[in-house]
Design an enzyme around this catalytic site. Structure first.
Site, PDB file in Angstrom:
ATOM      1  N   PHE A 258      13.094  41.075 -46.398  1.00 40.62           N
ATOM      2  CA  PHE A 258      13.824  41.811 -47.425  1.00 40.62           C
ATOM      3  C   PHE A 258      12.817  42.285 -48.458  1.00 40.62           C
ATOM      4  O   PHE A 258      12.256  41.488 -49.212  1.00 40.62           O
ATOM      5  CB  PHE A 258      14.903  40.974 -48.109  1.00 40.62           C
ATOM      6  CG  PHE A 258      15.681  41.774 -49.117  1.00 40.62           C
ATOM      7  CD1 PHE A 258      16.726  42.589 -48.708  1.00 40.62           C
ATOM      8  CD2 PHE A 258      15.337  41.762 -50.458  1.00 40.62           C
ATOM      9  CE1 PHE A 258      17.427  43.360 -49.630  1.00 40.62           C
ATOM     10  CE2 PHE A 258      16.028  42.536 -51.387  1.00 40.62           C
ATOM     11  CZ  PHE A 258      17.070  43.337 -50.974  1.00 40.62           C
TER      12      PHE A 258
ATOM     13  N   ASP B 280       4.187  40.300 -50.507  1.00 44.48           N
ATOM     14  CA  ASP B 280       5.338  40.596 -51.369  1.00 44.48           C
ATOM     15  C   ASP B 280       5.748  39.297 -52.050  1.00 44.48           C
ATOM     16  O   ASP B 280       6.445  38.461 -51.464  1.00 44.48           O
ATOM     17  CB  ASP B 280       6.477  41.169 -50.538  1.00 44.48           C
ATOM     18  CG  ASP B 280       7.714  41.500 -51.372  1.00 44.48           C
ATOM     19  OD1 ASP B 280       7.800  41.020 -52.519  1.00 44.48           O
ATOM     20  OD2 ASP B 280       8.599  42.211 -50.867  1.00 44.48           O
TER      21      ASP B 280
ATOM     22  N   LYS C 195      10.538  41.189 -60.570  1.00 47.32           N
ATOM     23  CA  LYS C 195      11.506  40.191 -61.046  1.00 47.32           C
ATOM     24  C   LYS C 195      11.001  39.413 -62.256  1.00 47.32           C
ATOM     25  O   LYS C 195      11.141  39.853 -63.378  1.00 47.32           O
ATOM     26  CB  LYS C 195      11.924  39.281 -59.890  1.00 47.32           C
ATOM     27  CG  LYS C 195      12.721  40.031 -58.815  1.00 47.32           C
ATOM     28  CD  LYS C 195      13.434  39.111 -57.894  1.00 47.32           C
ATOM     29  CE  LYS C 195      14.135  39.853 -56.745  1.00 47.32           C
ATOM     30  NZ  LYS C 195      15.195  40.767 -57.186  1.00 47.32           N
TER      31      LYS C 195
END
Length: 411
Positions: free
Chosen positions: A150, A235, A264
């Site tokens: 994801f 990531d 984030k």
């Protein structure tokens, strides 16, 4: 509404949710909670009910809700300047780039806003590097990714997703990606060719259920990419910035990638901030006008992110994630091993866990809804899995309170 507890009827929450459903696209299925205020690891809804946040905005809120250092940094910058665009310099940008590069042990930073933008930036960077530096023929560049990934929801990113919900009906898809099973070093080795410019993987797969790869996998990927002059892109949007007990999840295997993709927690849950961080040899391929963002690296974002970087440099939050994470996983392991337990498997690292529950006890969604009734907020993924990722500032007492409610629901 002013954020104070509301003394209205039981229908208030339902009315607010109905209004949202009537006027917003149904691209999410939120739990039936309407949050009005939040502080630390706790949130309060519009009817005054309190909930323990065990999700932390998918790690965006590593430092908790309303963290005073971050709020004060944002307020101070709001009074000065919030946006210049990259048409001009501003006085927070250079410091932000230098300090983030230092935190990562890298040389250069390309700031963006959201995680998906940072992943898109990483893809563009790898392709341009492949053509300009590695010498891959035009339009032949390949990037190897892992199944179950994801990385976001843009058209290009869903082109290399294996999740039908994320991918279906959004074609035609962007070419140039090869998908191999996550954690399979042999498949990774076989997928690499002279036209491979990068390997893009999550050191721990979050959306897939907090999947930790087999020991040595990241180190093998690092070795393979180095041998073949391929960029290793990590990531760390969810796994990075303290969540696993280290600044970066790659550190658990002593691995340093060629590029970090961050987001984030970099914005502290206050503003969206993301970045690609790498060497001058890699990010130096860009020239003026070849990539950018109006809001990327804006003064407000830089001010908040600088405070985040300072907080991480103390090591305090990484240590909390380590110590509380050991306690979390010890308690979850006991729950999984209890006779008649509804927990089948537990995975994770640091203050981050994926809990597979017995489908006979209900779907992950149903279990999450039962936990809402007990004052705990988690989120389901892929059937009967729930994710636990509380703010790193959570107290041990509050963590135990939340785990006790989990035992009540699935134990």
């Amino acid at each position: 509404m002013n954020g104070d507890p509301v003394s209205s009827t039981e229908n208030l929450t339902a009315e607010v949710i109905a209004s949202a459903d009537a006027h917003s696209a149904h691209n999410y299925h939120p739990l039936p909670v309407v949050v009005a205020t939040a502080e630390g690891a706790w949130m309060t809804d519009i009817e005054g009910r309190r909930y323990l946040d065990m999700l932390a905005g998918y790690s965006a809120l590593n430092f908790g809700h309303g963290n005073r250092r971050l709020i004060d940094a944002a307020k101070a910058q709001l009074e000065r300047v919030t946006l210049t665009s990259r048409a001009f310099h501003h006085d927070r940008f250079g410091e932000f780039c230098a300090r983030l590069a230092e935190l990562c042990g890298m040389e250069m930073v390309l700031p963006m806003n959201t995680g998906a933008e940072a992943v898109e930036t990483a893809v563009k960077t790898a392709r341009k590097w492949g053509y300009r530096i590695k010498g891959v023929p035009d339009n032949r560049a390949k990037i190897v990714v892992a199944g179950g990934n994801f990385h976001g929801r843009t058209t290009t990113i869903v082109s290399f997703s294996t999740d039908p919900e994320a991918r279906a009906d959004f074609g035609p898809y962007t070419p140039g990606f090869e998908i191999v099973p996550y954690g399979d070093a042999t498949a990774m080795r076989n997928a690499l060719t002279e036209n491979t410019v990068a390997v893009l993987i999550e050191p721990i797969q979050g959306e897939a259920g907090v999947l930790v790869p087999p020991p040595g996998y990241l180190a093998t990927v690092r070795e393979l990419t180095r041998e073949r002059n391929i960029l290793f892109i990590a990531d760390e949007i969810q796994s990075g910035l303290g969540r696993t007990g280290r600044t970066f999840a790659c550190e658990h295997e002593g691995v340093v990638p060629d590029m970090y993709v961050l987001g984030k927690a970099l914005g502290g849950g206050v503003v969206p901030v993301s970045a690609v961080v790498s060497s001058e040899a890699v990010l130096g391929v860009f020239g003026p006008g070849e990539h950018g963002s109006t809001f990327g690296g804006n003064p407000l974002a830089c001010a908040v992110a600088l405070e985040v970087i300072d907080m991480l440099r103390t090591g305090e939050y990484q240590q909390r994630a380590t110590e509380l994470g050991e306690h979390l996983h010890r308690e979850l392991a006991l729950l999984a091993g209890s006779p008649g337990s509804g927990v089948r498997e537990v995975r994770g690292r640091g203050l981050w866990a994926g809990v597979d529950t017995d489908p006979a006890r209900g779907t992950g969604r149903e279990i999450s809804e039962r936990l809402v009734d007990k004052g705990v907020l988690v989120k389901d993924t892929h059937g009967s899995t729930i994710r636990i990722a509380p703010p790193l500032v959570i107290s041990k007492e509050d963590l135990d309170w939340g785990l006790e409610r989990l035992r009540d629901v699935v134990g």
